[in-house]
Design a protein around this motif. Structure first.
Motif, PDB file in Angstrom:
ATOM      1  N   ASP A  88      -5.141  47.405  23.333  1.00  0.00           N
ATOM      2  CA  ASP A  88      -4.831  46.771  22.045  1.00  0.00           C
ATOM      3  C   ASP A  88      -6.085  46.731  21.170  1.00  0.00           C
ATOM      4  OD1 ASP A  88      -6.199  44.887  23.605  1.00  0.00           O
ATOM      5  OD2 ASP A  88      -5.023  43.180  22.893  1.00  0.00           O
TER       6      ASP A  88
ATOM      7  N   ASP B 108     -13.684  45.927  22.278  1.00  0.00           N
ATOM      8  CA  ASP B 108     -14.005  46.336  23.653  1.00  0.00           C
ATOM      9  C   ASP B 108     -13.012  47.378  24.165  1.00  0.00           C
ATOM     10  OD1 ASP B 108     -12.200  44.192  23.500  1.00  0.00           O
ATOM     11  OD2 ASP B 108     -12.750  43.418  25.463  1.00  0.00           O
ATOM     12  N   ASP B 109     -11.777  47.325  23.669  1.00  0.00           N
ATOM     13  CA  ASP B 109     -10.820  48.397  24.009  1.00  0.00           C
ATOM     14  C   ASP B 109     -11.331  49.741  23.494  1.00  0.00           C
ATOM     15  OD1 ASP B 109      -8.027  46.805  24.699  1.00  0.00           O
ATOM     16  OD2 ASP B 109      -9.192  45.783  23.172  1.00  0.00           O
TER      17      ASP B 109
ATOM     18  N   ASN C 154      -4.461  41.890  20.511  1.00  0.00           N
ATOM     19  CA  ASN C 154      -5.528  41.458  19.598  1.00  0.00           C
ATOM     20  C   ASN C 154      -5.052  41.439  18.149  1.00  0.00           C
ATOM     21  OD1 ASN C 154      -7.669  41.023  21.425  1.00  0.00           O
ATOM     22  ND2 ASN C 154      -8.052  43.226  21.566  1.00  0.00           N
TER      23      ASN C 154
ATOM     24  N   THR D  21      -5.863  47.094  29.417  1.00  0.00           N
ATOM     25  CA  THR D  21      -6.953  46.269  28.879  1.00  0.00           C
ATOM     26  C   THR D  21      -6.390  45.357  27.790  1.00  0.00           C
ATOM     27  OG1 THR D  21      -7.573  47.931  27.235  1.00  0.00           O
ATOM     28  CG2 THR D  21      -8.646  48.081  29.380  1.00  0.00           C
ATOM     29  N   ALA D  22      -5.187  44.899  27.988  1.00  0.00           N
ATOM     30  CA  ALA D  22      -4.427  44.204  26.943  1.00  0.00           C
ATOM     31  C   ALA D  22      -3.352  43.360  27.620  1.00  0.00           C
ATOM     32  CB  ALA D  22      -3.805  45.254  26.024  1.00  0.00           C
TER      33      ALA D  22
ATOM     34  N   ASN E  43      -5.565  37.989  27.526  1.00  0.00           N
ATOM     35  CA  ASN E  43      -4.552  38.997  27.866  1.00  0.00           C
ATOM     36  C   ASN E  43      -3.416  38.402  28.694  1.00  0.00           C
ATOM     37  OD1 ASN E  43      -5.910  41.015  26.513  1.00  0.00           O
ATOM     38  ND2 ASN E  43      -6.926  41.817  28.349  1.00  0.00           N
TER      39      ASN E  43
ATOM     40  N   ASP F 247     -13.382  45.111  28.345  1.00  0.00           N
ATOM     41  CA  ASP F 247     -12.438  46.151  28.756  1.00  0.00           C
ATOM     42  C   ASP F 247     -13.063  47.364  29.461  1.00  0.00           C
ATOM     43  OD1 ASP F 247     -10.415  44.545  27.834  1.00  0.00           O
ATOM     44  OD2 ASP F 247     -10.313  45.507  25.869  1.00  0.00           O
TER      45      ASP F 247
END
Ligand code: BDR
Ligand code: CA
Length: 320
Positions: free
Chosen positions: A10, A14-15, A39, A124-125, A166, A240
Motif C-alpha cells: 500500500d 517504506d512500501d 496507507n 507489507t500492508a 497493518n 516494509d
C-alpha cells in the motif's frame, strides 16, 4: 536460484523501498506487485505503485489493484504518516507503468497456479487481499511457500498503544492469515524499529548520484519528518523492506517460533497481535516471529538494490 515472490503493498514510503529491494536484489524473483487500500485509498496506493515502478524502471513485473476496503470495518488511512498522496516528498513524473486489467487476488491465483514451484507472498500492508485469496481459492494454500509479512508487534503498537497499523486496519483479515495453516513469518514493529534510516543512510542514497537515489533520499526524509513529529523518532524505521530482507537472506532477520493470535474484540486492544513465545498459553506454534535485524548488512542490501535499479532506470524529477 532466486526465490519467487509477490509483494502485496500500500505504497507508502517504506512500501516503495520494499518494492525496490525486491526488484533490485538478485536473490529474489519478483513475479508481481499487488496493491490494497491501507496507507491511502486503493486509487492512491495503486497510483503510487505505478509511480515507483516507473521511476525505478520496473517495467516487466505485472501490477494489479486489489481490495479497496477492509473485510469488515471502514478504511482509516494513514495520511498523517504518509501524506495526502500516500507518497509525499518527491515529485514524480507521470507514470508510464500501468496496471493489468485483473483483480489482484485473481492475478495472484493465476501466478500460483502456473508457477512450477511454491511462491512466497510478502504482504507489507493490511492483509485484505491475502485473506480474500485464501478464502476464495483455498486450494492455493499449498502453492504458497510462505507468507512473510510486515505487521503486528511482540510489544506495543503504533496506531494504538496495543495495535500496529497493518493489523489494526483489517484485523479480521490478519486473523484469517494467522489461522490459515500456511507458514507465516511476522516481521513486526519490534524488529522493524531496528531498521532506522539514519542521516548516514540518506547520505548513501544521495551519494549514488542517480535520480532514483535522490528520490529514495527524499522519500526517507519526508517519512522521517512525520516520524519525528508524531512519535519523536530521531530517524524513521523502514518497516516494509525488512520483510523482503527476510526472504532474500534469512540470516538478516532472526526469528523464533511462537503463537500469534489477533485480538478481535478488545475494548482497548482490537488489532493487537498477542504473541506467545514461551508456550504459556498452550496455543500451538503458528508463526515464526522476527526478533532481530542485522542492520548493517540490511542497509548494504537496500542501497545496493537502489544502485542496481538506478543504473538502468529512466527516472528524472518532473511534476505530476
Ligand atoms: C506499517 O504501516 C504502514 O504505514 C507502513 O507502510 C508499514 O507497512 C507499519 O506499521
Ligand atoms: Ca506498508
Amino acid at each position: 536460484m532466486p526465490v519467487p515472490i509477490i509483494i502485496d503493498c500500500d505504497p507508502g514510503h517504506d512500501d516503495a523501498l520494499a518494492i525496490m529491494l525486491a526488484a533490485g536484489d538478485p536473490a529474489v524473483d519478483l513475479l508481481a506487485v499487488t496493491t490494497v487500500a491501507g496507507n491511502q485509498t486503493l486509487e492512491k496506493t495503486t497510483l503510487n505503485a505505478r509511480r515507483v515502478c516507473t521511476v525505478a524502471g520496473i517495467t516487466d513485473v505485472p501490477l494489479a489493484a486489489g481490495c479497496d476496503r477492509p473485510l469488515v470495518q471502514p478504511l482509516a488511512v494513514a495520511d498523517d504518516v504518509h501524506g495526502v498522496s500516500g507518497l509525499d516528498g518527491p515529485l514524480f513524473p507521470a507514470p508510464t507503468v500501468d496496471v493489468v486489467p485483473e483483480h489482484a487476488v485473481d492475478l495472484v491465483h493465476r501466478i500460483l497456479s502456473g508457477h512450477p514451484e511454491p511462491v512466497t507472498l510478502v504482504p507489507t500492508a493490511p492483509l485484505t487481499n491475502i485473506a480474500l485469496l485464501l478464502t476464495r481459492y483455498p486450494q492455493d494454500a499449498s502453492r504458497i511457500r510462505e507468507i512473510v509479512l510486515m505487521g503486528g508487534s511482540t510489544e506495543r503498537g503504533n496506531r494504538t498503544p496495543a495495535a500496529e497499523f497493518n493489523v489494526l486496519t483489517d484485523p479480521e483479515a490478519a486473523d484469517i492469515v494467522f489461522r490459515s495453516g500456511v507458514p507465516v513469518t511476522m516481521c513486526g514493529l519490534n524488529v522493524t524499529h531496528q531498521a532506522l534510516a539514519t542521516p548516514e543512510v540518506v547520505a548513501r542514497f544521495e551519494a549514488l548520484g542517480t535520480p532514483l537515489g535522490r528520490t529514495c533520499a527524499q522519500l526517507v526524509t519526508f517519512f522521517g519528518s512525520t516520524y519525528r513529529t508524531l512519535w519523536g523518532f530521531p530517524s524513521p524505521p523502514l518497516h516494509d523492506p525488512v520483510a523482503v530482507a527476510r526472504v532474500l537472506d534469512p540470516g538478516l532477520v532472526h526469528c523464533v517460533e511462537g503463537n500469534v493470535t489477533v485480538e478481535l474484540h478488545g475494548r482497548y486492544t482490537r488489532g493487537a497481535t498477542v504473541v506467545d513465545l514461551h508456550g504459556s498459553t498452550g496455543r500451538p506454534v503458528n508463526a515464526r516471529v522476527a526478533v532481530g535485524l542485522e542492520a548493517g548488512p540490511f542497509w548494504d542490501r537496500m542501497v545496493a538494490a537502489v544502485a542496481a535499479l538506478g543504473a538502468r532506470a529512466p527516472s528524472g524529477p518532473a511534476a505530476s
